[in-house]
Enzyme design. Sequence first.
Site, PDB file in Angstrom:
ATOM      1  CG  LEU E  77      67.666  74.369  58.330  1.00 26.55           C
ATOM      2  CD1 LEU E  77      69.288  73.834  58.014  1.00 26.55           C
ATOM      3  CD2 LEU E  77      67.632  75.247  59.645  1.00 26.55           C
ATOM      4  CB  CYS E  78      65.211  79.921  54.591  1.00 29.22           C
ATOM      5  SG  CYS E  78      65.345  80.789  53.215  1.00 29.22           S
ATOM      6  CB  VAL E  79      67.224  76.534  50.342  1.00 29.11           C
ATOM      7  CG1 VAL E  79      66.031  77.762  49.302  1.00 29.11           C
ATOM      8  CG2 VAL E  79      68.314  76.375  49.209  1.00 29.11           C
TER       9      VAL E  79
END
Lengths: 100, 100, 135, 135, 130, 130
Positions: E77-79
């Site tokens: 998941l992209c932060v």
Amino acid sequence: MLHTVNKSPHDSSSLRTCLSLAKQGSDLLLIEDGVYGALSGSIHSDTIAEALNNVTIYALGPDLKARGISEDRLISGIKVTGYDGFVELATVNDKVQSWL
Amino acid sequence: MLHTVNKSPHDSSSLRTCLSLAKQGSDLLLIEDGVYGALSGSIHSDTIAEALNNVTIYALGPDLKARGISEDRLISGIKVTGYDGFVELATVNDKVQSWL
Amino acid sequence: MSETKKFMYVNRHAPYGTVYALEGLEVVLIGAAFEQEVSMAFIGDGVFQLKQGQDTVDSDMKNFSPTYRALGDYEVNRLYVERESLEERGLNEDDLMPLTWEDEDDDWAEKKSIHIVSRAQLSDLLEAQDVILNF
Amino acid sequence: MSETKKFMYVNRHAPYGTVYALEGLEVVLIGAAFEQEVSMAFIGDGVFQLKQGQDTVDSDMKNFSPTYRALGDYEVNRLYVERESLEERGLNEDDLMPLTWEDEDDDWAEKKSIHIVSRAQLSDLLEAQDVILNF
Amino acid sequence: MKFSVMVNEGPYTHQAADTAYHFIDAALKAGHEVFRVFFYHDGVNNGTRMTTPPQDDRNIVNRWSALAAEHDLDLVLCVAAAQRRGILDADEAKRNGKDADNIAPGFRISGLGQLIEAGIQSDRVLVFGD
Amino acid sequence: MKFSVMVNEGPYTHQAADTAYHFIDAALKAGHEVFRVFFYHDGVNNGTRMTTPPQDDRNIVNRWSALAAEHDLDLVLCVAAAQRRGILDADEAKRNGKDADNIAPGFRISGLGQLIEAGIQSDRVLVFGD
């Protein structure tokens, strides 16, 4: 009746569908990416200019400004209004149809 | 090159844009609501049938089936494939462009 | 509570590609309990919601098309489908699910719930509503 | 790590109406650190991302248009804009932000980052990529 | 062949998350490698363990977690996208002063560089979105 | 005049949540009443306290919470939509066997009947979405 359109006429069929169903005398407010429909000189401008014979068309000022569209670039006859004008349009019309 | 289109041609400009940029010999896979573009007898069918001279068009079978579109309703020349065929198309083509 | 209002649920999205059709239908079912005057409009790709023969077994999504058949039991029996939208998509009335309801004021006669209307008629219907919800 | 690849970021969404343009730009900035061969394409409503004079003060959104001006410093200097998309929207090159970069191999000469290309040229450019990411 | 996939939309709302899942499942069944699945934009909403979909529908989050466990899939998941949308692991919760986390098993939170790296390392990158 | 508003998209991803906010703010400033704001579809994602947007951007969730506190606004997240997307209050967390909740201050979770009731009770209903 107030109609709102929030999609670009280049990407979506929403504005076309709205215009096909809006009755004479209706108000139409272009919001969000819908304000691109107010630009003059586009391949959709003639259709929209013609619709002005039937409906009053507004474009939301803050959304035009965010997108860098100055008022001198709008199709002649389209009015610019703010969120307060949006509220006013939703008040004077008896209902609102959002062409999402 | 494999192109995918996941939007209905009636609602979105994605398929039109894809066809304007896809090179002769490309593969095009219609997925999700994009499979409505495979229906014969629609106002877009002629354009798509013509594009078949240029590109090979596939439609994802599970997405057709979910939407109740049987194969006899498809534009002649459009091929039906499954997720395994999708993987195969992504393998034999050197890259994939998704027209979201 | 105020008098009865005319509610119209306007459906313009195809099923499955997005969740709007499914979740819109959930609103209609709940709304049926409120004894308002209810109708549904199917415009543009919304007409695909009523396509016969939907089968999601290969795509592992929830097939919610049977729910439309239940609408008659909830007295939701005014489903207006725009004729022009059907035609533009290569569909006709026979492509749609045969939805019916039983009219208790007419000896429980089975009647059609789907009404194919012209663009002009649909425009009149929209104008006649009190509340329009869009899905 | 393997050899250098050609990455193209394809932008087809207008700014502000959806987040794709803003979050797409964040990918381009991070990607610039990876020393790949990078370009951006602006097709359809994506060309609106480069419109001059964006001002979000009245809409309380983040004005991310200045970030495009910084792209040159990150050596992202091949921004391909489809001419037909501009024309269809009533725009021309003068409507776009004047984006530039400094060419260190040419005595730091200031050069244009935006290249207006035809549909046919853009089709060739797409074909020449190794990785295409869509926003 | 080595695939990576970017998923740009959340579960249920758009079919993109379904199509991405079925594509990856089919690629693995065909013997291909899946280097990474990168969730961006609303795609990060695929990675919350707090969902309770109706019993008669698929559970999209659990399906990802199960696929990850079975095939040792890297689900990232992209932060930055996750911060905008309220998806957190324990570290992120601590860093941002939040009292709970909601990440689902099999997912991890990391930066956008993971997407670029996936592009460099993979033979094919596919994007699923709206 | 009495308004109600339906918000169908999550924060940041679509401008709908912004437009809805500014419309409501303007309606309140003009002296109108806002009977209810009903969050449906991805709109329920407006109601998570777990977001941490970048410092230089607006905080959409906090903005709703502040408006609710100032004007005693009724912000309702649809329970069915929230379950699909992992938005929970303490009761819902308990009911669904989840170890945490994530609802933001000023929001409550309730059923779709609240939307219909808003339609019956209000002079105008506006829908903001994608």
